[in-house]
Design a protein around this motif. Sequence first.
Motif, mmCIF file in Angstrom:
data_model
loop_
_atom_site.group_PDB
_atom_site.id
_atom_site.type_symbol
_atom_site.label_atom_id
_atom_site.label_comp_id
_atom_site.label_asym_id
_atom_site.label_seq_id
_atom_site.Cartn_x
_atom_site.Cartn_y
_atom_site.Cartn_z
ATOM 1 N N LYS A 1 0.841 -1.202 0.000
ATOM 2 C CA LYS A 1 0.000 0.000 0.000
ATOM 3 C C LYS A 1 0.877 1.254 0.000
ATOM 4 N N ALA A 2 1.944 1.209 0.810
ATOM 5 C CA ALA A 2 2.841 2.353 0.914
ATOM 6 C C ALA A 2 3.489 2.651 -0.430
ATOM 7 N N GLU A 3 3.945 1.580 -1.114
ATOM 8 C CA GLU A 3 4.592 1.784 -2.411
ATOM 9 C C GLU A 3 3.626 2.351 -3.442
ATOM 10 N N ALA A 4 2.407 1.755 -3.456
ATOM 11 C CA ALA A 4 1.407 2.206 -4.417
ATOM 12 C C ALA A 4 1.080 3.684 -4.238
ATOM 13 N N ASN A 5 1.102 4.151 -2.977
ATOM 14 C CA ASN A 5 0.749 5.538 -2.698
ATOM 15 C C ASN A 5 1.961 6.462 -2.636
ATOM 16 N N GLY A 6 3.143 5.902 -2.838
ATOM 17 C CA GLY A 6 4.357 6.720 -2.798
ATOM 18 C C GLY A 6 4.757 7.171 -1.395
ATOM 19 N N TRP A 7 4.415 6.373 -0.365
ATOM 20 C CA TRP A 7 4.829 6.724 0.989
ATOM 21 C C TRP A 7 6.261 6.251 1.208
ATOM 22 N N LYS A 8 7.043 7.042 1.917
ATOM 23 C CA LYS A 8 8.430 6.653 2.162
ATOM 24 C C LYS A 8 8.696 6.481 3.653
ATOM 25 N N GLY A 9 7.821 5.775 4.323
ATOM 26 C CA GLY A 9 8.003 5.538 5.767
ATOM 27 C C GLY A 9 7.054 6.389 6.591
ATOM 28 N N ASN A 10 6.905 5.988 7.863
ATOM 29 C CA ASN A 10 6.047 6.704 8.804
ATOM 30 C C ASN A 10 6.554 8.121 8.982
ATOM 31 N N GLU A 11 5.656 9.100 8.821
ATOM 32 C CA GLU A 11 6.114 10.494 8.880
ATOM 33 C C GLU A 11 5.831 11.189 10.214
ATOM 34 N N LEU A 12 5.065 10.514 11.090
ATOM 35 C CA LEU A 12 4.947 11.027 12.459
ATOM 36 C C LEU A 12 6.113 10.376 13.202
ATOM 37 N N THR A 13 7.301 11.004 13.046
ATOM 38 C CA THR A 13 8.536 10.303 13.374
ATOM 39 C C THR A 13 8.791 10.137 14.854
ATOM 40 N N ASN A 14 8.256 11.022 15.661
ATOM 41 C CA ASN A 14 8.542 10.946 17.098
ATOM 42 C C ASN A 14 7.260 11.243 17.858
ATOM 43 N N PHE A 15 6.825 10.293 18.680
ATOM 44 C CA PHE A 15 5.687 10.547 19.552
ATOM 45 C C PHE A 15 6.018 9.916 20.895
ATOM 46 N N ASN A 16 6.612 10.720 21.780
ATOM 47 C CA ASN A 16 6.976 10.218 23.100
ATOM 48 C C ASN A 16 5.710 9.837 23.859
ATOM 49 N N ARG A 17 5.678 8.569 24.336
ATOM 50 C CA ARG A 17 4.468 8.068 25.020
ATOM 51 C C ARG A 17 4.092 8.922 26.213
ATOM 52 N N ASP A 18 5.110 9.512 26.855
ATOM 53 C CA ASP A 18 4.859 10.247 28.089
ATOM 54 C C ASP A 18 4.111 11.562 27.897
#
Lengths: 594, 86
Positions: free
Chosen positions: A366-383
Amino acid sequence: MDQFTLNLLFVGASFALYIGIAIWARAGSTSEFYAAGRGVHPVTNGMATAADWMSAASFISMAGLIAFTGYDNSSFLMGWTGGYVLLALLLAPYLRKFGKFTVSEFIGDRFYSPTARLVAVICLLVASITYVIGQMQGVGIAFGRFLEIDAFWGLLIGACVVFAYAVFGGMKGVTYTQVAQYCVLITAYTIPAVFISLQLTGNPIPALGLFGSTESGEPLLAKLNQIVTDLGFAEYTAAHGSTINMVLFTLSLMIGTAGLPHVIMRFFTVPRVSDARWSAGWTLVFIALLYLTAPAVGAMARLNISDLMWPNGTNAEAVSVEQIETDPEYAWMATWQKTGLLGWEDKNGDGRIQYYNDANADLQAKAEANGWKGNELTNFNRDILVLANPEIASLPGWVIGLVAAGGLAAALSTAAGLLLAISSAVSHDLLKGQLTPNMSEKSELLAARISMAAAIVVAVLLGLNPPGFAAQTVALAFGLAAASIFPALMMGIFSTRINNSGAVAGMLAGLVVTLLYIFLHKGWFFIPDTNSFTDADPLLGPVKSTSFGAIGALVNFAVAYVVTNMTKETPQHIKDLVESVRVPRGAGQAVDGH
Amino acid sequence: MSANEDSNAYWSANVRLILISLVIWALVSFGFGIILRPLLSGISVGGTDLGFWFAQQGSILVFLALIFFYAWRMNQLDKEHGVDEE
């Protein structure tokens, strides 16, 4: 009024309240400093213990950890409440009957050995300081957010505030302050949860909303499962980790709860043995109010975040960078970015931020078909989840200010309680009990305050490289308490046989083996890259370092039993002491042991 | 010595009560919440199964009931065996 001023107003007002109470109830004598003259009602004591107990880990960190893993982190919920059953049934009434000020005093007297008392002090210091590290992380994040600065500076400012605050009073100041802190933190936790539960499920009680249905009639948890699996993440309600590890982790947290000195100390402050039993129950009532809400907060926040990142559903376009930068609904992302705990990056340059699990093979196509290059919400500290939660749900500004005040109340109340336990261990058990018995009350109080300062400095230094999110750091502290203190206390009450050498050997074995296991996985003194194993691939099969406390406790019991059998029998007067601890009759005011 | 016998009876009644309580404690958390969860998967609660409910809510409610039950029952035992605080 802008959000920054509003936050300052709420935090400032709550601080003024605590400091006012601390000054009003300032401790005069050592007896008041440690145990408030034993004049605390069980309900009051329960509320104060709940505030003391529920720290940055419970308030700031736990719901975030549940939100991003779902069922697997239920251990925190069961572990941190189930420990109170152990405390109420196995320890609290007997320690109150024994009638001394500190946990190590009981161990020293029951095992008729200054060495046992010394070892208990060491175990207590190791567990408490690890615990303070976790609190400092939470304080850093909370200060970082509401002053809109980097979390590192938040940590330093927080450390100064905690210190200034903890030296003010002893237990008495702390007890009434903590009642106020409980009220602040539970209001702050519940109000946003009620709003969000109403928004999503129409049910004003978050704990019921969690198992309720959304507007479309679909159950909330089913909808959440659908969305997170669409994005390639693990199903929310399903079990993924090892069952053995989950059992051990839950058990470690439970035993650790019953072995933490600052919690046990609170049961010395009730007037009677029967009050100690009720007090444990009341404590859990006040804790449960937050713990029944926390899983709802986690699940609902996860749903809200996914909705914000995919405003038109997971099969439509992701949110655009322009919308994040301009839409007030997304303003929280920019504010949190300043703390360095949230980040995003438009890797494929399409002007949109795709949030999905790029490690999931099924999503590659799906990512390739849509041209996504990885998760873009790169940092989400759980705390940051709980503190950001009201902003994520677009709640009014005063709720956000209230939550900031609540998070700080949680972190501060626990840090103060821990510092009190640390300072009493050093000044009362170590100095007065062992090294300089003729110390005056005045110099004992001075030593208590100096050791508080030293403990904060150590916690900040080690907290610069925290071994995990706040709740995970705290979980390590519980493992240490579980492996060292709890078995000694339990054997001291339930067995007349275990002797001095057995107890000392048991505590040392439990502490050393657990500390070793933690350092091997988290790095020596938590310094990065000095670890030999990782929690993803632990030394002992599925057993992660956070779960090792239960095994450490088992080692402690076993070593104590074997060593006892090889050494001299417990003297009769100690057996009589144990017998007397077991019956409530004759529990008077506790006395200083010197 | 009757006093000694009575205090032994008190202690063994206490230990029995503790053991029963701890069995329930372990059953709802480690049992229903974790190990026995697959067995309960047929019973659905609000979009998921009963084991999930026990792990995130049910066990906490049972813990509460257990502590208050124990405190109430022990206060009774204290009086029955004449070891309560005057």
